[in-house]
Design a protein around this motif. Structure first.
Motif, short mmCIF file in Angstrom:
data_model
loop_
_atom_site.label_atom_id
_atom_site.label_comp_id
_atom_site.label_asym_id
_atom_site.label_seq_id
_atom_site.Cartn_x
_atom_site.Cartn_y
_atom_site.Cartn_z
N ARG A 7 0.82 -1.21 0.00
CA ARG A 7 0.00 0.00 0.00
C ARG A 7 0.86 1.27 0.00
O ARG A 7 0.37 2.36 -0.27
N ALA A 8 2.14 1.11 0.30
CA ALA A 8 3.04 2.28 0.29
C ALA A 8 3.34 2.72 -1.14
O ALA A 8 3.66 3.89 -1.37
N THR A 9 3.25 1.79 -2.08
CA THR A 9 3.56 2.14 -3.47
C THR A 9 2.31 2.20 -4.35
O THR A 9 2.38 2.67 -5.49
N CYS A 16 -6.48 -3.17 -10.45
CA CYS A 16 -6.65 -4.48 -9.81
C CYS A 16 -8.12 -4.74 -9.52
O CYS A 16 -8.62 -5.84 -9.75
N VAL A 17 -8.83 -3.73 -9.03
CA VAL A 17 -10.25 -3.89 -8.72
C VAL A 17 -11.04 -4.15 -10.00
O VAL A 17 -11.95 -4.99 -10.03
N PHE A 18 -10.68 -3.45 -11.06
CA PHE A 18 -11.34 -3.64 -12.34
C PHE A 18 -11.11 -5.06 -12.86
O PHE A 18 -12.01 -5.69 -13.42
N THR A 19 -9.90 -5.56 -12.65
CA THR A 19 -9.54 -6.88 -13.15
C THR A 19 -10.17 -8.00 -12.33
O THR A 19 -10.64 -8.99 -12.86
N ASP A 20 -10.18 -7.83 -11.01
CA ASP A 20 -10.69 -8.88 -10.14
C ASP A 20 -11.40 -8.28 -8.93
O ASP A 20 -10.83 -8.18 -7.84
N PRO A 21 -12.64 -7.86 -9.10
CA PRO A 21 -13.36 -7.18 -8.01
C PRO A 21 -13.66 -8.09 -6.83
O PRO A 21 -13.99 -7.59 -5.75
N ASP A 22 -13.53 -9.40 -7.01
CA ASP A 22 -13.72 -10.30 -5.87
C ASP A 22 -12.49 -10.36 -4.98
O ASP A 22 -12.58 -10.77 -3.82
N ALA A 23 -11.36 -9.99 -5.51
CA ALA A 23 -10.11 -10.13 -4.76
C ALA A 23 -9.57 -8.81 -4.23
O ALA A 23 -8.73 -8.80 -3.33
N PHE A 24 -10.04 -7.68 -4.83
CA PHE A 24 -9.50 -6.38 -4.44
C PHE A 24 -10.61 -5.37 -4.21
O PHE A 24 -11.66 -5.43 -4.82
N ASP A 25 -10.30 -4.41 -3.34
CA ASP A 25 -11.16 -3.25 -3.16
C ASP A 25 -10.22 -2.07 -2.92
O ASP A 25 -8.99 -2.24 -2.86
N ASP A 29 -9.21 6.31 0.58
CA ASP A 29 -8.14 7.07 -0.07
C ASP A 29 -7.77 6.50 -1.44
O ASP A 29 -6.86 6.99 -2.10
N GLY A 30 -8.47 5.44 -1.84
CA GLY A 30 -8.20 4.83 -3.14
C GLY A 30 -7.13 3.77 -3.11
O GLY A 30 -6.80 3.19 -4.14
N LEU A 31 -6.59 3.50 -1.93
CA LEU A 31 -5.50 2.51 -1.85
C LEU A 31 -6.06 1.10 -1.78
O LEU A 31 -7.12 0.84 -1.20
N VAL A 32 -5.29 0.19 -2.34
CA VAL A 32 -5.75 -1.17 -2.51
C VAL A 32 -5.98 -1.89 -1.18
O VAL A 32 -5.26 -1.70 -0.20
N LEU A 33 -7.01 -2.72 -1.17
CA LEU A 33 -7.29 -3.65 -0.09
C LEU A 33 -7.39 -5.03 -0.71
O LEU A 33 -8.10 -5.20 -1.70
#
Ligand code: SF4
Length: 67
Positions: A7-9, A16-25, A29-33
């Motif tokens: 998340r620092a980079t 990632c969310v667009f590619t695999d919404p089941d695996a990422f959110d 702040d818009g940072l990946v989960l």
């Protein structure tokens, strides 16, 4: 497999969310989960692999789980 995100980079591009919404959110702040840190099914691993490749800041990693 272990799916992790730095998340620092992360620049919040959301590919990632667009590619695999089941695996990422993304957080407020818009940072990946990472929602699915241990993809196991072939389809899950395939989509996680694609997400790793499309991330513009190379913030995602998919590695073998420790034995
Ligand atoms: S694709 Fe990469 S930079 Fe974009 S939100 Fe996902 S981890 Fe962050």
């Amino acid at each position: 497999m272990q799916l992790t995100a730095n998340r620092a980079t992360c620049i919040g591009a959301g590919q990632c969310v667009f590619t695999d919404p089941d695996a990422f959110d993304q957080d407020d702040d818009g940072l990946v989960l990472v929602l699915r840190p241990e993809p196991a099914a072939t389809e899950e691993i395939a989509r996680a692999t694609e997400a790793v490749h499309v991330c513009p800041s190379r913030s995602l990693r998919l590695v073998e789980s420790a034995p």
